[in-house]
Design a protein around this motif. Structure first.
Motif: not given
Length: 460
Positions: A69-71, A74-75, A200-204, A240-241
């Motif tokens: 998780r890179v929190a 994400s921004k 890299t993906v936008p959420d788990y 943050t995902g």
């Protein structure tokens, strides 16, 4: 010593080797569960290395392929997505967000995309209920997010910098409104895949993540325990995902350097993202925020990047345009010192860049040595050997410098008045060319294996 910066990066391979060695030592001292680091120069990987465990309970070994998780990093992806839509003529940065997202309160609806991107729209940081950050509630869905967005603003838009995860959640809704697609679907295709980011993906999502590094609690007050880190962040994915690797982060952030020849964004967009829109005040350290990018300087070198804190993880990515170097560190523990370790990475790069490539006279002096007081590192830099402390956050600060007089003899040419200025340094070399002992002003140091063996025999 008067240090002059070199124009080339022929010093970088040696710097990367020492960063790797220093970080391995720090992992042993700090007893963090795991750490992964990547360094790239002009888009070419210089280092991808992992230390420790992906999960302390299972004992799974951490590898550079493990995702985290890179929190809040994400921004940066979300900001890049808005800049891409701007380049395509779909949005303007001074557009009011209410032009795209309907049903917002009047004051918030008038906030611009620029203000949301730069954290100056006046929103609360996380809303009235933050238990999801502690794993006690599900992450907000769109309905919950809109409920928080309906509350009065804390500040008037444009008044000052005030960081807001809710603001970036709102930007995720704006992207969906503009594109007519789900945020995760559109950004995966148009940003992640186009930028060549395969990890890299936008959420788990278990089906997409593959090898995944679990998070961990801090050592206090209960001792470390596993925090799986697999919660979906839903409507806050844009804030943050994201799930990624240091390798992908170093590649992507390096592409945001205005000098990069490989980027999904124009030079003008990249400059606007990195530009210092707001100073974060009050703060002891002078830092700024642009559009999805933080910036500042470390030891006189300007950088841009972003950090991230998620339950069980700490991360930071940093680009130093002067060297065309991007570095990313992720630690899978809530007390992981990713940010301070990144400062040290720049500190090490700075010292190597200032000294230049090691000369032939000092190239054989490299190595780590031990006695009962701890470890010291011999680090060839330019025409001297620095006696660095791997235990320190800034291993080269006020470090002694050795002038080699022969392959086995040297003299301390720079030192504090409290230490050993002018005194002798001596190495003994075996028949096969390996250094066996180091004496610094009469103080003996040994290779770790030899020192441990000797101490064990003395303590029987």
């Amino acid at each position: 010593m008067n240090i002059q910066q070199t124009s080339s990066t022929d010093w970088l391979p040696a710097a990367v080797r020492y960063i790797e060695s220093w970080l391995e030592f720090q992992m042993r001292v700090s007893e963090q569960p795991g750490c992964s680091i990547a360094i790239a120069c002009e888009g070419t990987p210089s280092l991808e290395r992992a230390f420790g465990a992906a999960n302390l309970t299972t004992g799974e070994v951490l590898t550079p392929q493990n995702r985290f998780r890179v929190a809040s990093q994400s921004k940066t992806f979300t900001a890049a997505a808005l800049m891409l839509l701007r380049e395509r003529g779909r949005v303007r940065l001074d557009d009011a967000v209410g032009q795209y997202v309907k049903g917002l309160p009047d004051a918030l609806a008038e906030a611009t995309l620029m203000q949301l991107l730069s954290h100056s729209a006046g929103l609360t940081s996380n809303g009235t209920e933050q238990a999801y950050w502690n794993g006690l509630l599900p992450w907000p869905d769109e309905r919950t997010l809109r409920g928080e967005l309906s509350l009065p603003l804390i500040l008037s838009p444009g008044e000052r910098h005030k960081y807001s995860n809710l603001g970036y959640g709102l930007l995720g809704l704006a992207i969906e409104a503009v594109t007519g697609e789900r945020f995760d679907t559109w950004i995966t295709r148009e940003v992640l895949q186009t930028a060549g980011l395969h990890d890299t993906v936008p959420d788990y999502r278990a089906s997409e993540v593959g090898a995944f590094a679990s998070g961990h609690a801090g050592r206090l007050p209960m001792g470390r325990f596993v925090i799986e880190g697999t919660d979906r962040t839903d409507a806050l994915s844009a804030a943050t995902g994201f799930v990624s690797t240091p390798g992908d982060l170093a590649r992507f952030f390096g592409q945001l350097d205005p000098a990069s020849s490989d980027s999904i964004l124009s030079v003008a967009s990249r400059r606007e993202m990195a530009r210092r829109h707001w100073r974060s005040e009050p703060a002891a350290t002078e830092t700024y925020y642009g559009l999805g990018l933080a910036s500042g300087s470390i030891e006189g070198h300007e950088y841009f990047g972003h950090s991230g804190s998620f339950q069980g993880y700490q991360s930071r990515t940093c680009v130093v345009p002067e060297w065309r170097v991007a570095a990313s560190i992720i630690v899978n523990a809530i007390d992981g010192p990713a940010s301070s370790w990144m400062d040290t990475v720049v500190h090490i790069l700075n010292r190597f860049a200032g000294a230049g490539r090691a000369s032939e006279a000092v190239s054989g002096w490299e190595g780590r040595w031990w006695n009962v007081w701890g470890a010291v590192d011999l680090v060839p830099l330019g025409d001297v050997v620095v006696l660095a402390s791997p235990d320190d956050a800034s291993p080269f600060t006020d470090a002694d410098e050795i002038e080699p007089l022969s392959p086995t003899q040297g003299r301390i040419r720079r030192s504090s008045g409290y230490r050993n200025y002018g005194e002798a340094v001596e190495r003994t070399i075996s028949k096969d060319g390996q250094a066996e002992t180091l004496r610094v002003a009469g103080d003996e140091f040994l290779p770790e294996v030899v020192f441990v063996s000797r101490q064990a025999s003395l303590n029987r």
